[in-house]
Structures are given as structure tokens and as C-alpha cells.
Design a protein around this motif. Structure first.
Motif, PDB file in Angstrom:
ATOM      1  N   THR A  86       0.827  -1.215   0.000  1.00  9.68           N
ATOM      2  CA  THR A  86       0.000   0.000   0.000  1.00  9.68           C
ATOM      3  C   THR A  86       0.858   1.260   0.000  1.00  9.68           C
ATOM      4  OG1 THR A  86      -0.092  -0.075   2.400  1.00  9.68           O
ATOM      5  CG2 THR A  86      -1.899  -1.125   1.212  1.00  9.68           C
ATOM      6  N   PRO A 115       2.524   2.725  -4.477  1.00 11.70           N
ATOM      7  CA  PRO A 115       1.537   2.685  -5.553  1.00 11.70           C
ATOM      8  C   PRO A 115       2.146   2.360  -6.914  1.00 11.70           C
ATOM      9  CG  PRO A 115       1.873   4.930  -4.717  1.00 11.70           C
ATOM     10  CD  PRO A 115       2.580   4.015  -3.796  1.00 11.70           C
ATOM     11  N   ARG A 167       1.636  -1.206  -8.315  1.00  7.87           N
ATOM     12  CA  ARG A 167       0.307  -1.738  -8.611  1.00  7.87           C
ATOM     13  C   ARG A 167       0.266  -2.501  -9.944  1.00  7.87           C
ATOM     14  NH1 ARG A 167      -3.032   3.035  -7.585  1.00  7.87           N
ATOM     15  NH2 ARG A 167      -2.241   2.909  -5.485  1.00  7.87           N
ATOM     16  N   ARG A 169       2.233  -6.186 -10.260  1.00 13.52           N
ATOM     17  CA  ARG A 169       1.886  -7.306  -9.392  1.00 13.52           C
ATOM     18  C   ARG A 169       1.527  -8.548 -10.200  1.00 13.52           C
ATOM     19  NH1 ARG A 169      -2.454  -7.100  -4.482  1.00 13.52           N
ATOM     20  NH2 ARG A 169      -2.481  -9.326  -4.062  1.00 13.52           N
TER      21      ARG A 169
END
Lengths: 136, 377
Positions: B252, B255, B258, B261
Motif C-alpha cells: 500500500t 503505488p 500496482r 503485481r
């Protein structure tokens, strides 16, 4: 000299799975067999080096005879402890001489009893990845 | 694509049936029909990886793609090559000779984690087990060849509970580079334009989150949990994998991650897997001179703090983890590592509640070490 009729005990590294490295006055010993590793500081580090280079207990005791606080019983206990941990084993040829007289040296600084500090936090890793001798 | 590979079989020193079995396995490997091939430059060595099918190539090469040598490109700008290593990867049914070999060496020791085979004290291979045998990695160092067999080709691995694809060929790389005088460390590394810091420590000590803190800087990330150290002219750290594994809490905070992943790879500890290439290619450093060893640890401090530590303590922190995880050349590996640690400044990093402060401290350390190196030279 305090030698009796029986030759003084000499030792050798238990196997190729025992690794050791000394930096300054501290020795790290790793057993790839058990996953344990050990820290030897001060006198323990110096004595380890002499033992692994096949110096006999009598030779080391003679060298350290004048050192304040040194006791041969501590040396023998320490050697037995190293054998019990499977880091050293008695040399098959007890009458053999050490590899180099240069390796015989007194512990420097204030003498303290040789101690073996054992760490077992990596043993689980070895249980997950055991090492097998194929012996081809 | 190439047909069967035409290497000569390794010489047999005697007629031990297991040796014969390995020789037959070698012949099996030579007969394999290989459909896909990739080339990588890892720590100055050209790796040729040949795969029985494209699906295997895609899976195995993902974490190595930042080191891929495109066809027809030169090797300009990287360390001079030391030679090649051939890796053949196959999946599916276990070949009869491999099954026979495994039966001879693992009759009594088939336990969950698998094991390492040694031949006359030297590493020969690794068996990966789970429920049954899941994979085998074998290395013939003199012939510079390796063989990987995996059962994954026969499955649809929706979640992989191992690091096969985030750290492919790790055992082979560890053993092979040890024979070249290098060392595959269980460590991360962060960098700036001139140098790198190796992050040592056990799993959970904060290596990955500290390394992730460098993703905001260009070429700041060199590795998460595996890097190679070479000592040819000066101690140099080489990137191996572009993968990163982070806890949900750390994710978290980043960012940027993201889009990198991978939802199919889950580590046993529940960490999330990321492949930084190609999305974050500009954040990856390939190799840098070593400036310091740092041992991160979690603390209650608000701000991160750096303190000096002795090389002995650093060796204790890094050597057992590396050598027990992947036994290679044994005493020689420990000697190489000790020699590098002796001549490199060592620090403990007490991580702060303000996570960015760890990266700030390391950037300062890097800047200072680079200046000192420049002044000394």
C-alpha cells in the motif's frame, strides 16, 4: 612440560561440512550438517585455530601456561565441547605434528575462558533443504 | 529452433551405476526436442536457456527479462563475458533415467523440503519436493551445463507456493557462479548512479521493504533477495532477478507497484510478488561497485538510524543464511564472503516508523561512500 606417557590429544575438522572463518578476534563456525553456527571470541577463537591446525592440547597448554587465568581443564572442556558439537574430531594420528609451528600463538589481551556461543535459528532452513551425500 | 544439443557426455570416472544413470540422463537431455531459447547476461556470463516448450520459457524467464540479450545485439556496456552456461529446461513426465537416478539417491530421505545432492563433497543437484517430486536441478560445472526438470508443465499453477518463477535457476546460479569465484548472496541491494549497498539479514528483517523504498529513484533497485558478488577488479554487485516480494502492508505504500503485481505467485509467507520489468525498467540497476553492507532491523524509533557494526558481526549475519540456504563450494564460499566483508564498511540500519527515513539514510551513506571512493582514487 606436562606430557604423560599417552600422546596428547590432537584434533581435526569434523568434516568438509564444517566451515570456519576468522576476522580479527572472532571466529564464525558453520555446520552445514546441522544448520547450527557458532561464534568464538577472544581465547576461544585463538584456541580453535590452533586445534584445527592439529596442535595438541599439551602444546597449547604449554604455550598458555604463563597466561593469568588459564587452566588446562578449561581447554580440555572446550575441546570436548567442540567434539560434542561435531565441529572437531580426534585426529586419527595422535602422534602427528601440527601443520605449522607459526600457527601456535598465545591469546592476546585479557584472558577469558574459551566459550562457544551456539546459534540454532537457521536449523529450520536446513530441515527444509537437507543435504545428502551421494558419494558417487 | 535448434535440434538436439550436441555436447559430449561427461567422462565417466568409474562404472558406478549411478554415474551410468547420470550419463544416460545426459543423453536424454541431448535428445530433448527444444522449442524455445533465451539468452541472458548474468554477472558477465552469457546464459543460454533452452526450453521444451514456450510456456515453460515464459514462466521461467519472467524475473530474468531485464538481463535478456535481444537477438543480434552487442554486449557493449556490460562486464566482459566470462563464458557461457547452457541450461535445458523440461517438464512433464519424469524420464526413466532421472527416475532411476532419484531412486538411487533419495530412497530414505524423501521429506517435504527436498535436498541437495553432493558428489564427493561438491554440489551436484537439488531436489524440490512437495507432495511428491516437483523438480530437479542438476549442474555439470566442468561442462558448463545444467538441466532443470519440473512437474509444473503438466499443471495449471494458479498459485505457486515456491519461488520457482520469482527466483528461477537460483540453485544452479549459486553453484555455477561459485565455481567462477563469485557468490550468490541471500541479500537485497539498493543503488545510486555510482555504487550499491547490500542489504543482508534474515527473512522478515526489512530487506524487501527497504529495497522497495528505492523504487522512487532511477536505477535504485538492484535486487530483493538474491544478488551476485564478484571481486575481479573491485567488489561488484550484479542484479539477478527483477522480482520483488512484499507484505500487503508494504504494497500500500508503493503505488508504483500496482501494475507490476503478479497474482499467480504467492510466497509461503503470504507476500505478494512483483516483476518490475518492463513497467519499472528505469528503476533497475544491473551492476554497481559495492560500497557497504547494511543489516536492517525493525525498531520503535520514529526515524531510521545507522550505526557501525563490526565485519565479524556482519559475517555472522550474512554467511549462515547464504551458505545454509544454498551450499556450494563450502569453505571457499565462506572465504570469498569473508574477504569482501573485511574490506567493506558494515552498518546496522534501525528502521524507523517513518519508512522513508531508511531510504534517506542509505542514500546519504551511498553519496558519502561514493565521494570517499572518488577521493581515494
Amino acid at each position: 612440560m606436562s606430557h604423560g606417557s599417552a600422546p596428547s590429544r590432537r584434533f581435526t575438522i569434523f568434516s568438509a561440512k564444517v566451515l570456519s572463518e576468522t576476522i580479527e578476534q572472532e571466529t564464525l563456525v558453520i555446520s552445514l550438517e546441522t544448520g547450527s553456527y557458532y561464534s568464538l571470541r577472544g581465547s576461544a577463537s585463538v584456541i580453535w585455530e590452533m586445534l584445527r591446525l592439529h596442535h595438541s592440547l599439551d602444546e597449547i597448554a604449554d604455550l598458555c601456561a604463563g597466561v593469568a587465568g588459564f587452566a588446562k581443564e578449561d581447554l580440555e572442556r572446550f575441546a570436548d565441547q567442540l567434539c560434542a558439537e561435531r565441529l572437531l574430531r580426534p585426529s586419527a594420528d595422535a602422534a602427528a605434528t601440527a601443520s605449522s609451528p607459526v600457527s601456535l600463538r598465545r591469546p592476546e589481551g585479557k584472558y577469558t575462558r574459551p566459550e562457544l556461543t551456539k546459534y540454532t535459528d537457521m536449523e529450520a532452513l536446513l530441515l527444509a533443504d537437507p543435504i545428502h551425500e551421494v558419494a558417487l | 529452433m535448434n535440434g538436439p544439443m550436441s555436447h559430449e557426455a561427461p567422462e565417466k570416472s568409474d562404472l558406478d551405476p549411478r554415474e551410468v544413470c547420470l550419463g544416460a540422463l545426459w543423453a536424454d537431455v541431448n535428445r530433448l526436442r527444444l522449442e524455445s531459447e533465451r539468452h541472458f547476461l548474468v554477472a558477465g556470463t552469457r546464459i543460454r536457456a533452452s526450453f521444451a516448450c514456450e510456456q515453460l520459457a515464459e514462466r521461467y524467464c519472467r524475473a530474468l527479462r531485464h538481463l535478456e540479450i535481444p537477438r543480434g545485439s552487442s554486449l557493449q556496456g556490460v562486464t566482459e563475458g566470462l563464458g557461457d552456461l547452457d541450461i535445458v529446461v523440461a517438464g512433464g513426465a519424469l524420464s526413466p533415467h532421472l527416475r532411476k537416478f532419484l531412486a538411487t539417491v533419495h530412497v530414505t530421505d524423501r521429506i517435504n523440503g527436498g535436498g541437495v545432492f553432493l558428489k564427493n563433497g561438491q554440489v551436484l543437484g537439488l531436489l524440490e519436493t512437495g507432495q511428491g517430486i516437483r523438480g530437479v536441478q542438476l549442474l555439470w560445472p566442468r561442462e558448463r551445463r545444467a538441466f532443470v526438470w519440473t512437474d509444473l508443465a503438466s499443471r495449471e499453477p494458479l498459485s505457486l507456493l515456491n519461488d520457482t518463477f520469482t527466483s528461477p535457476f537460483r540453485a544452479i546460479f549459486g553453484w555455477f557462479f561459485a565455481t567462477q569465484g563469485m557468490l550468490l548472496l541471500h541479500a537485497g541491494a539498493v543503488a545510486d548512479g555510482s555504487g550499491t549497498i547490500v542489504l543482508a539479514g534474515r527473512s522478515g528483517s526489512g530487506k524487501s521493504s527497504t529495497a522497495a523504498g528505492f523504487l522512487s529513484a532511477p536505477a535504485g533497485f538492484l535486487g530483493d533477495d538474491s544478488v551476485i558478488i564478484s571481486c575481479r577488479r573491485e567488489a561488484t554487485v550484479h542484479s539477478v532477478y527483477s522480482s520483488l516480494r512484499l507484505s500487503a502492508e508494504d504494497v500500500t505504500r508503493n503505488p508504483l507497484l500496482r501494475e507490476c503485481r503478479d497474482h499467480t505467485c504467492l510466497s509461503p509467507s503470504g507476500k505478494h510478488s512483483f516483476f518490475l520489468f518492463p513497467r519499472l525498467a528505469d528503476r533497475l540497476a544491473l551492476e554497481r561497485p559495492l560500497r557497504a553492507f547494511v543489516l536492517p532491523s525493525v525498531s520503535d524509533n520514529d526515524e531510521a538510524e545507522l550505526e557501525s557494526m563490526t565485519p565479524e558481526a556482519m559475517l555472522c549475519a550474512i554467511a549462515p543464511d547464504t551458505l545454509l540456504r544454498l551450499p556450494g563450494q563450502g569453505q571457499r564460499d565462506l572465504g570469498v564472503l569473508a574477504a569482501v566483508v573485511r574490506q567493506t564498511p558494515c552498518y546496522r540500519l534501525l528502521l524507523g516508523q517513518r519508512r522513508e527515513s531508511g531510504a534517506e539514510q542509505l542514500l546519504c551513506l551511498l553519496r558519502q561512500a561514493n565521494q570517499e571512493t572518488a577521493a581515494a582514487s
